[in-house]
Write a protein that holds these residues in place. Sequence first.
Motif: not given
Length: 267
Positions: A186, A191-192
Motif C-alpha cells: 500500500d 492504493r496498491k
Amino acid sequence: MTAAFTVFGLKTRVILAGDDMAAILSRTADEVADGFRDGDLLVIAESALATSEGRAVELASVTPRSEAVRLAAQYHMDPRVAEVVIRESDRIVGGIPGFLLCEKQGTLLPNAGVDGSNAPLGCVVPLPADPDQSAAAIKAAILARSGARIGVLIADSRTHAMRLGCGGVAIGCAGITAVVDERGRDDLFGRKLEVTKRAVADNIVSAAELLMGEADECTPGVLVRGLGIPITDEVGIEGIAADECLFMGAVRGLTSDPTRSPDNRNE
C-alpha cells in the motif's frame, strides 16, 4: 532495513593486473573496520576489478577496422577506442561526439563501458567479462578467508537520460536480492503499488560512490555495514527485455537502420 548504516572507504595502492582483490580489500577492511562481519556489503569499482582481471587494452596494440574508422570520424573519436568499443558491444545504436551508445549485457550505456579514466597510461579498460561471477568468486573468497557471509556488488558510473552528471549502478551482484518487488504494497493513501520495483543494489552502489569518487581517490572498495539486508546465495541482477524498456523503445523508434547487430560484432 535499519534506519542507519555505516560506510568505510577501502583505500588501496594502485590495482594491477593479477592482483587478488579479495585479499587486498580484506586487509584494508581489517585495518579500518575490524574485518568483515556477517551481513556486510562490499562494493567494488568495476575499473579496478577489470584491471585486476587483466582486461586493460593497450591502444598501441589495436588495429582499427573500417567500421571503427568510419564511426570514429562520425563521432570524433580515436579509431582505436572505437574498435575496442565495437568488440565489447552487443549492438551500437547511435552516438554523440566522443561516445557511442551501445547495448551490452542487457543494458544501454556509452562506449560499452570502455573507459580511459583510471586506466594505465596508453590503455582503456572494458568492463569485467562477467561481473556477476566475479562478485560471486570474491564473496566465496572472503567467506573462506574470514568466515563472514557478505554481499558483493560491482559498481559502475552511468549517466542518466536528460540529467547532468554520473550516478552509481550495480553491474554485478552476489549475496543479496538486487531488485525488490514492491508490487502489492500500500502507498500512503492505501492504493496498491502496481509497477514499483526498488533497485536496492543500485541505491547501495550510489551511496558507496560518494566515497569511491571518480578521480584519484584510490578507493576501489567500500564496506557498507548495518543495512540489515539478508545475505542469500543469489547471483545476478534482474533486468528487462529491450522491447519493454522506455528508453530503448524510443531509441529504436528513432533508429530505423541500426549500425550493428549482435550477429556481426566479431567481424
